[in-house]
Design an enzyme around this catalytic site. Structure first.
Site, short mmCIF file in Angstrom:
data_model
loop_
_atom_site.label_atom_id
_atom_site.label_comp_id
_atom_site.label_asym_id
_atom_site.label_seq_id
_atom_site.Cartn_x
_atom_site.Cartn_y
_atom_site.Cartn_z
N LYS A 128 -12.33 -2.24 6.84
CA LYS A 128 -11.51 -2.83 7.75
C LYS A 128 -11.84 -2.73 9.57
CE LYS A 128 -8.40 -3.53 4.19
NZ LYS A 128 -7.57 -2.68 3.37
N TRP A 166 0.90 -1.31 -0.15
CA TRP A 166 -0.04 -0.11 -0.14
C TRP A 166 0.80 1.21 -0.01
CZ3 TRP A 166 -4.07 -1.45 -1.98
CH2 TRP A 166 -4.67 -2.74 -1.71
N ASP A 223 -1.88 6.59 6.20
CA ASP A 223 -2.85 5.76 5.74
C ASP A 223 -3.18 4.64 7.03
OD1 ASP A 223 -4.23 3.55 4.67
OD2 ASP A 223 -2.93 2.98 2.97
C1 LIG Z 1 -7.19 -2.29 2.24
C2 LIG Z 1 -6.18 -1.18 2.48
C3 LIG Z 1 -6.20 -0.24 1.07
C4 LIG Z 1 -6.93 -0.23 -0.06
O1 LIG Z 1 -8.15 0.19 0.26
P1 LIG Z 1 -9.05 0.42 -1.06
O2 LIG Z 1 -10.36 0.91 -0.21
O3 LIG Z 1 -9.56 -0.79 -1.47
O4 LIG Z 1 -8.72 1.34 -1.89
C5 LIG Z 1 -4.98 0.74 1.40
N1 LIG Z 1 -4.16 0.74 2.45
C6 LIG Z 1 -4.30 -0.25 3.52
C7 LIG Z 1 -3.62 -0.07 4.65
C8 LIG Z 1 -5.20 -1.17 3.37
O5 LIG Z 1 -5.29 -2.02 4.34
#
Ligand SMILES: *Cc1c(COP(=O)(O)O)cnc(C)c1O
Length: 370
Positions: free
Chosen positions: A205, A114, A181
């Site tokens: 999540k 990511w 993030d």
């Molecule tokens: C799942 C995830 C993403 C991607 O998320 P999307 O909503 O599918 O774009 C980005 N960063 C992290 C840390 C993730 O766990």
């Protein structure tokens, strides 16, 4: 998950037979599922489904207002921070963040897939200084010694690496404001928001169904770049319109509110963190004890949200058997990400301790058989 016996449509935790370890979309609290189901039938006593009401209705406006206020409260955000619920996933933020904040140069830490994706996007907008990376060892640790240049516009990192199972559980020290993030560990650790000018997290999540991304922006971070920003990609557009410039993802925001209320009732983020630490310790202790398994990342950097482990080499051929065995005990979502292999147990806030204990019992039983 929805019981056929009893009253139709009742979500019954006692009837829940699966232990859900999916990495995302992932387990939600029973109350979030039940209340979302109720609102699909009759939203806020409107006699309408939440699927068919205007986002401009006063009932939905109240949902948006409360979701923003509760996010602020739970995360202790100062008044000059805005909370948005945007579409496009966390991945859209990989480009939106530099579009709005990167003027000349930004510092990035590369801790996995990511973060790598975010670095790729940032390079479109300016100079990217990758000040630290654990790519040399397949992202199995968090870099410790690095220098963030004081002339960077911001320092970017990913707090929890969902795929590799590493996590920064403490805010890094940075001479410049940070962008983070927090997709897979938001609401699982107490952090100091004043060190950040931008935080984002996909809802799927630790919060709600897929479709909404929480974006937290500090007012003073905006308006500093010398470029034109397309309307939809400009944070100021969404701030000005209270996150309703265009139709927001209504249903995920409603579910998010149900989860946020639950977090508050249960004692807030500090309490979630306490429970998450306890759950993770139960599983890591068993991985370290059990002769069949071992963890895949540096012990001090282990994630409390995504626990990655593999069979010890001498038992490698038992991998599929273990997955089948676990599946026969009602465990789902344990297969590791294709780039790591083995197993990954995601222990998000909504996962009860009983599910972790059931997995540990399953590991012990499997060990006894071999
Ligand atoms: C799942 C995830 C993403 C991607 O998320 P999307 O909503 O599918 O774009 C980005 N960063 C992290 C840390 C993730 O766990």
């Amino acid at each position: 998950m929805f019981s056929d016996s009893g009253s139709p449509g009742q979500f019954d935790t006692l009837d829940m037979k699966k232990h859900n370890f999916y990495a995302g979309p992932s387990i939600l609290t029973p109350t979030t599922i039940q209340k979302t189901a109720d609102a699909v039938i009759n939203f806020a006593d409107t006699g309408l489904s939440i699927l068919e009401v205007s986002h401009r209705s006063k009932e939905f406006q109240a949902v948006m207002d409360e979701a923003q206020a509760l996010t602020k409260e739970l995360l202790n955000l100062p008044d000059d921070y805005h909370v948005l619920f945007l579409g496009g996933g966390a991945s859209l933020q990989f480009c939106m963040a530099p579009f709005n904040l990167l003027n000349k140069k930004a510092a990035y830490m590369n801790t996995g897939t990511w973060a790598s994706n975010a670095i790729k996007e940032a390079k479109i907008f300016g100079e990217v200084d990758v000040v630290a990376s654990s790519e040399d060892s397949k992202f199995t640790y968090i870099p410790k010694d690095y220098v963030i240049p004081a002339d960077a516009d911001y320092f970017y990192y990913c707090s929890n690496n969902t795929i590799y199972g590493t996590e920064l559980r403490k805010d890094p020290d940075s001479p410049v404001p940070m962008v983070c993030d927090m997709s897979s560990d938001i609401f699982s650790r107490v952090f100091d928001p004043t060190k950040y000018e931008l935080i984002f997290a996909g809802a799927q999540k630790n919060l709600a169904p897929a479709g909404a991304t929480i974006v937290i922006v500090k007012e003073s971070a905006l308006g500093k770049v010398n470029r034109e920003i397309p309307t939809m990609l400009d944070y100021r557009t969404h701030i000005k319109k209270g996150s309703m410039f265009n139709t927001p993802p209504v249903l995920p925001i409603y579910s998010a509110l149900m989860t946020l209320r639950y977090y508050k009732e249960q004692g807030g983020v500090a309490e979630m963190e306490r429970r998450d630490l306890e759950k993770a310790a139960i599983l890591y202790d068993e991985i370290d004890r059990n002769k069949l398994f071992r963890g895949t990342v540096a012990t001090e950097d282990r994630s409390i949200m995504n626990v990655c482990f593999v069979m010890n080499p001498e038992y490698a051929e038992l991998e599929k058997d273990f997955l089948d065995f676990a599946s026969s005990k009602g465990m789902v979502g344990l297969k590791g990400h294709r780039s790591v292999g083995g197993f990954r147990a995601s222990l998000y806030n909504a996962l009860p301790k009983e599910s972790v204990e059931a997995l540990v019992a399953c590991m012990k039983e499997f060990e006894a058989k071999h």
